[in-house]
Design an enzyme around this catalytic site. Structure first.
Site, PDB file in Angstrom:
ATOM      1  N   LYS A  11       0.832  -1.207   0.000  1.00  0.00           N
ATOM      2  CA  LYS A  11       0.000   0.000   0.000  1.00  0.00           C
ATOM      3  C   LYS A  11       0.868   1.259   0.000  1.00  0.00           C
ATOM      4  O   LYS A  11       2.075   1.199   0.274  1.00  0.00           O
ATOM      5  CB  LYS A  11      -0.950  -0.047   1.209  1.00  0.00           C
ATOM      6  N   TYR A  51     -12.383  -2.059  -3.791  1.00  0.00           N
ATOM      7  CA  TYR A  51     -12.872  -2.188  -2.403  1.00  0.00           C
ATOM      8  C   TYR A  51     -14.392  -2.061  -2.305  1.00  0.00           C
ATOM      9  O   TYR A  51     -14.919  -1.721  -1.237  1.00  0.00           O
ATOM     10  CB  TYR A  51     -12.198  -1.143  -1.515  1.00  0.00           C
ATOM     11  N   PHE A  59     -15.423   3.569   6.970  1.00  0.00           N
ATOM     12  CA  PHE A  59     -14.045   3.901   6.597  1.00  0.00           C
ATOM     13  C   PHE A  59     -13.809   3.887   5.083  1.00  0.00           C
ATOM     14  O   PHE A  59     -12.685   4.099   4.629  1.00  0.00           O
ATOM     15  CB  PHE A  59     -13.057   2.955   7.295  1.00  0.00           C
ATOM     16  N   ARG A  87      -2.147 -14.781   4.328  1.00  0.00           N
ATOM     17  CA  ARG A  87      -2.846 -14.082   5.420  1.00  0.00           C
ATOM     18  C   ARG A  87      -2.081 -14.273   6.736  1.00  0.00           C
ATOM     19  O   ARG A  87      -2.005 -13.350   7.554  1.00  0.00           O
ATOM     20  CB  ARG A  87      -4.290 -14.592   5.574  1.00  0.00           C
ATOM     21  N   THR A  93      -5.562  -7.371  10.592  1.00  0.00           N
ATOM     22  CA  THR A  93      -5.832  -6.074   9.969  1.00  0.00           C
ATOM     23  C   THR A  93      -5.268  -4.933  10.815  1.00  0.00           C
ATOM     24  O   THR A  93      -4.645  -4.006  10.288  1.00  0.00           O
ATOM     25  CB  THR A  93      -7.360  -5.890   9.807  1.00  0.00           C
ATOM     26  N   ARG A 104       2.556  -6.913   8.913  1.00  0.00           N
ATOM     27  CA  ARG A 104       1.856  -5.772   9.513  1.00  0.00           C
ATOM     28  C   ARG A 104       2.420  -5.408  10.879  1.00  0.00           C
ATOM     29  O   ARG A 104       2.482  -4.233  11.242  1.00  0.00           O
ATOM     30  CB  ARG A 104       0.356  -6.050   9.572  1.00  0.00           C
ATOM     31  N   ASN A 114      -2.216  -0.053   6.767  1.00  0.00           N
ATOM     32  CA  ASN A 114      -1.654  -1.291   7.309  1.00  0.00           C
ATOM     33  C   ASN A 114      -0.752  -2.051   6.334  1.00  0.00           C
ATOM     34  O   ASN A 114      -0.691  -3.268   6.353  1.00  0.00           O
ATOM     35  CB  ASN A 114      -2.767  -2.180   7.872  1.00  0.00           C
ATOM     36  N   HIS A 117      -2.053  -5.526   1.397  1.00  0.00           N
ATOM     37  CA  HIS A 117      -3.328  -6.214   1.176  1.00  0.00           C
ATOM     38  C   HIS A 117      -3.036  -7.696   0.943  1.00  0.00           C
ATOM     39  O   HIS A 117      -1.998  -8.045   0.383  1.00  0.00           O
ATOM     40  CB  HIS A 117      -4.020  -5.649  -0.063  1.00  0.00           C
ATOM     41  N   GLU A 128      -9.102 -10.584  -8.014  1.00  0.00           N
ATOM     42  CA  GLU A 128      -8.161  -9.481  -7.786  1.00  0.00           C
ATOM     43  C   GLU A 128      -6.950  -9.564  -8.709  1.00  0.00           C
ATOM     44  O   GLU A 128      -6.461  -8.537  -9.194  1.00  0.00           O
ATOM     45  CB  GLU A 128      -7.738  -9.473  -6.306  1.00  0.00           C
TER      46      GLU A 128
HETATM   47  P1  DAT Z   1      -7.928  -6.941   5.536  1.00  0.00           P
HETATM   48  O1  DAT Z   1      -7.123  -5.932   4.741  1.00  0.00           O
HETATM   49  O2  DAT Z   1      -7.150  -7.455   6.718  1.00  0.00           O
HETATM   50  O3  DAT Z   1      -8.493  -8.041   4.677  1.00  0.00           O
HETATM   51  P2  DAT Z   1     -10.602  -5.811   5.591  1.00  0.00           P
HETATM   52  O4  DAT Z   1     -10.833  -6.556   4.301  1.00  0.00           O
HETATM   53  O5  DAT Z   1     -11.581  -6.013   6.689  1.00  0.00           O
HETATM   54  O6  DAT Z   1      -9.154  -6.138   6.174  1.00  0.00           O
HETATM   55  O7  DAT Z   1     -10.539  -4.261   5.299  1.00  0.00           O
HETATM   56  C1  DAT Z   1      -9.891  -3.752   4.144  1.00  0.00           C
HETATM   57  C2  DAT Z   1      -9.062  -2.563   4.532  1.00  0.00           C
HETATM   58  O8  DAT Z   1      -9.920  -1.514   5.003  1.00  0.00           O
HETATM   59  C3  DAT Z   1      -8.084  -2.809   5.662  1.00  0.00           C
HETATM   60  O9  DAT Z   1      -6.876  -3.392   5.220  1.00  0.00           O
HETATM   61  C4  DAT Z   1      -7.893  -1.440   6.216  1.00  0.00           C
HETATM   62  C5  DAT Z   1      -9.265  -0.819   6.069  1.00  0.00           C
HETATM   63  N1  DAT Z   1     -10.052  -0.987   7.303  1.00  0.00           N
HETATM   64  C6  DAT Z   1     -10.706  -2.114   7.714  1.00  0.00           C
HETATM   65  N2  DAT Z   1     -11.311  -1.916   8.893  1.00  0.00           N
HETATM   66  C7  DAT Z   1     -11.068  -0.636   9.233  1.00  0.00           C
HETATM   67  C8  DAT Z   1     -11.411   0.191  10.342  1.00  0.00           C
HETATM   68  N3  DAT Z   1     -12.163  -0.278  11.347  1.00  0.00           N
HETATM   69  N4  DAT Z   1     -10.969   1.470  10.342  1.00  0.00           N
HETATM   70  C9  DAT Z   1     -10.215   1.963   9.338  1.00  0.00           C
HETATM   71  N5  DAT Z   1      -9.837   1.245   8.264  1.00  0.00           N
HETATM   72  C10 DAT Z   1     -10.251  -0.040   8.208  1.00  0.00           C
HETATM   73 MG    MG Z   2      -9.879  -7.967   3.154  1.00  0.00          MG
END
Ligand code: DAT
Ligand code: MG
Length: 140
Positions: A11, A51, A59, A87, A93, A104, A114, A117, A128
């Protein structure tokens, strides 16, 4: 469905902080073969589409802004059990919850920014990878 492939993005925070090569090293040293690689900046439409599953989350707008503020590295990876193993390598996350030794834990500053991805299923890995790469850009 190919269970040996996953998709990752380094990222914008990773690129800004000079962590591109250390993270790619961790990925290769963990047994993943990089079968496609691209350095690019996503536009807002691309990031919103990528996304879209999160479009109803509070968010979502911040996520799209973050993911488009600078270049990313997009990569397709190959390894047995790729999705789950990747993962595990990236960690939770929220970096506060991420285990020692994960990408991470080492490089992410916050839940929003973070570092990396990782696809969450074989189906999404397929979608993807095809979102970012043409067939002739993949070297398996
Ligand atoms: P991951 O990237 O671990 O698969 P996710 O698919 O739930 O997590 O979310 C996608 C991205 O969105 C994540 O990498 C960062 C952002 N994100 C997720 N939850 C969040 C939150 N509570 N506040 C801010 N950003 C968030
Ligand atoms: Mg995800």
């Amino acid at each position: 469905m190919n269970t040996n492939r996953t998709f990752t993005m380094l990222k914008p925070d990773s690129i800004e902080q000079g962590n591109m090569l250390p993270i790619l090293n961790m990925i290769e040293n963990s047994g993943f073969k990089i079968i496609a690689l691209k350095y690019k900046r996503m536009n807002r439409d691309e990031a919103k589409k990528f996304y879209s599953i999160h479009s109803d989350k509070p968010f979502y707008n911040d996520l799209v802004s973050f993911m488009t503020r600078g270049p990313i590295i997009a990569a397709a990876l190959e390894k047995e059990n790729a999705v789950d193993d990747f993962r595990s390598l990236i960690g939770s996350t929220d970096p506060l919850d991420a285990k020692e030794g994960t990408i991470r834990k080492k490089f992410a500053k916050s839940k929003g920014e973070n570092a990396v991805h990782g696809s969450d299923s074989d189906e999404n890995a397929y979608v993807e990878i095809n979102f970012h790469f043409d067939k002739n850009e993949i070297f398996s």
